[in-house]
Design an enzyme around this catalytic site. Sequence first.
Site, PDB file in Angstrom:
ATOM      1  N   HIS A   1       0.872  -1.176   0.000  1.00 51.06           N
ATOM      2  CA  HIS A   1       0.000   0.000   0.000  1.00 51.06           C
ATOM      3  C   HIS A   1       0.912   1.231   0.000  1.00 51.06           C
ATOM      4  O   HIS A   1       2.000   1.188   0.567  1.00 51.06           O
ATOM      5  CB  HIS A   1      -0.813  -0.054   1.299  1.00 51.06           C
ATOM      6  CG  HIS A   1      -1.920   0.928   1.422  1.00 51.06           C
ATOM      7  ND1 HIS A   1      -1.712   2.246   1.731  1.00 51.06           N
ATOM      8  CD2 HIS A   1      -3.264   0.778   1.325  1.00 51.06           C
ATOM      9  CE1 HIS A   1      -2.880   2.873   1.827  1.00 51.06           C
ATOM     10  NE2 HIS A   1      -3.841   1.995   1.576  1.00 51.06           N
TER      11      HIS A   1
ATOM     12  N   ASP B   1       2.867  -4.488   8.183  1.00 52.54           N
ATOM     13  CA  ASP B   1       1.624  -3.733   8.035  1.00 52.54           C
ATOM     14  C   ASP B   1       0.484  -4.750   8.102  1.00 52.54           C
ATOM     15  O   ASP B   1       0.288  -5.542   7.181  1.00 52.54           O
ATOM     16  CB  ASP B   1       1.675  -3.006   6.685  1.00 52.54           C
ATOM     17  CG  ASP B   1       0.347  -2.382   6.280  1.00 52.54           C
ATOM     18  OD1 ASP B   1      -0.686  -2.666   6.934  1.00 52.54           O
ATOM     19  OD2 ASP B   1       0.345  -1.626   5.291  1.00 52.54           O
TER      20      ASP B   1
ATOM     21  N   GLN C   1      -4.605  -5.357   6.695  1.00 57.47           N
ATOM     22  CA  GLN C   1      -5.525  -6.290   6.032  1.00 57.47           C
ATOM     23  C   GLN C   1      -5.577  -7.653   6.710  1.00 57.47           C
ATOM     24  O   GLN C   1      -6.400  -8.488   6.344  1.00 57.47           O
ATOM     25  CB  GLN C   1      -5.117  -6.504   4.569  1.00 57.47           C
ATOM     26  CG  GLN C   1      -5.340  -5.316   3.682  1.00 57.47           C
ATOM     27  CD  GLN C   1      -6.794  -4.903   3.580  1.00 57.47           C
ATOM     28  OE1 GLN C   1      -7.698  -5.739   3.662  1.00 57.47           O
ATOM     29  NE2 GLN C   1      -7.035  -3.624   3.409  1.00 57.47           N
TER      30      GLN C   1
ATOM     31  N   LYS D   1     -10.655  -1.185  10.039  1.00 56.43           N
ATOM     32  CA  LYS D   1     -10.713  -2.340   9.137  1.00 56.43           C
ATOM     33  C   LYS D   1     -11.210  -3.585   9.872  1.00 56.43           C
ATOM     34  O   LYS D   1     -11.351  -4.642   9.282  1.00 56.43           O
ATOM     35  CB  LYS D   1      -9.334  -2.584   8.529  1.00 56.43           C
ATOM     36  CG  LYS D   1      -8.840  -1.358   7.750  1.00 56.43           C
ATOM     37  CD  LYS D   1      -8.357  -1.673   6.384  1.00 56.43           C
ATOM     38  CE  LYS D   1      -8.142  -0.392   5.614  1.00 56.43           C
ATOM     39  NZ  LYS D   1      -6.905  -0.340   4.873  1.00 56.43           N
TER      40      LYS D   1
ATOM     41  N   CYS E   1      -4.603   2.319  -3.825  1.00 58.63           N
ATOM     42  CA  CYS E   1      -3.396   2.841  -3.137  1.00 58.63           C
ATOM     43  C   CYS E   1      -2.211   1.916  -3.337  1.00 58.63           C
ATOM     44  O   CYS E   1      -1.368   1.769  -2.447  1.00 58.63           O
ATOM     45  CB  CYS E   1      -3.630   3.046  -1.646  1.00 58.63           C
ATOM     46  SG  CYS E   1      -4.858   4.266  -1.275  1.00 58.63           S
TER      47      CYS E   1
END
Length: 404
Positions: free
Chosen positions: A121, A198, A201, A224, A362
């Site tokens: 991202h 990260d 997700q 999220k 993104c």
Amino acid sequence: MFNVENIRKDFPILSRKVNGKPLVYFDNAATSQTPQQVIDVIVDYYSNYNANIHRGVHTLSQEATDKYEQARKKIQAHFNAKFAHEIIFTSGTTHGINLVANGFSSLLKKGDEIIVSALEHHSNIVPWQMLSERTGAILKVIPMNLDGELVMSEYDKLLSKNTKLVFVNHISNALGTINPIEYIIEKAHQVGAAVLVDGAQSCPHIKPDVQALDVDFYVVSAHKMCGPTGQGMLYGKESWLKKLPPYQGGGEMIAEVTFEKTTYAELPHKFEAGTPNICGGIAFGAAIDYMNAIGFDAIATYEHDLLEYATKKLLDIEGLKIYGTSKHKTSVISFNLESIHPYDVGTILDKLGIAARTGHHCAQPIMDYFKIPGTVRASFAFYNTKAEIDALVEGVKKAKTMLS
Ligand SMILES: *Cc1c(COP(=O)(O)O)cnc(C)c1O
């Protein structure tokens, strides 16, 4: 027992209409919807104990402080951090990454190397480019293959004694690929590099264990995973958080201030300057409770079933191509209809009440790799149904007829 119809009743938004049609919400990778249980916590905070934390002796301030710190402990337990002070409240994944990238400004020198992946991202690319410009450190990229997987043999070649940092997402937001972060972390540690994952997700789908992963930094966004926007957390190993300088100066993050010298507060407050999103932190804790009550094993099984069902049905449409075909992926389907612009497909779907994402998500480097302007992305959550997928498939067929 997992019962999707009961679960759907928890989400008021799922019963609204869009363009006269029942809402089909398939943009979960951009943000998830919020259950009543979390909305109630937000209303309760502002209705009953809204106060600034950590400073007041008065009852409201103490109640708010207790709830906020309880939320930190819930988050610690959920991600299995060793200490509660390794959980830093942030405004989201982007903030957490920038906090770490800024901290490394004083720890890197010219000629050091940092490694990013081709599947990131923008928020896990740009802060490191900025860091590289500030310090002279060299940025290297782990390449991907046509299935949308990172090529580990190439990663091995990039690692050296100059590698100081590796940053990679756990799961790609654009394609859904689950990256082999266990391997990435182990190999990075062999050369003495730190790893930031990260997890924006991954947190909606799985329950990461930061100690088992032995990861140095892990960042997520509450929105999220059924929580509010503007809230997230950074996990950092205590030893790293002690080494990194603070990111922002202000109230809450100091031990003592004079004009000659300021000493910083202990962890986690050193990284939490200013009045935080108090309600957001508390609601994040409530979101974690909500998802754990459903259970991440049940969520994963159910979503995998949705993914397989949707993949098969979509591939029956002639001319439809799916990007991101790894065997290891979550419930995200990025696709295009031959020669039709994704934006046009998305517009027709919206007319039918179906919220799907269109564009580069993104992650422009991924689109460049496939030589496409973008994709239509349908991302499923545990509150979606096969009937909704049927509606999507019909919508895509309709778009195809109208646009070709
Ligand atoms: C959403 C997302 C981000 C950014 O999260 P924010 O909440 O906007 O800070 C970063 N990385 C990935 C993989 C994402 O999906």
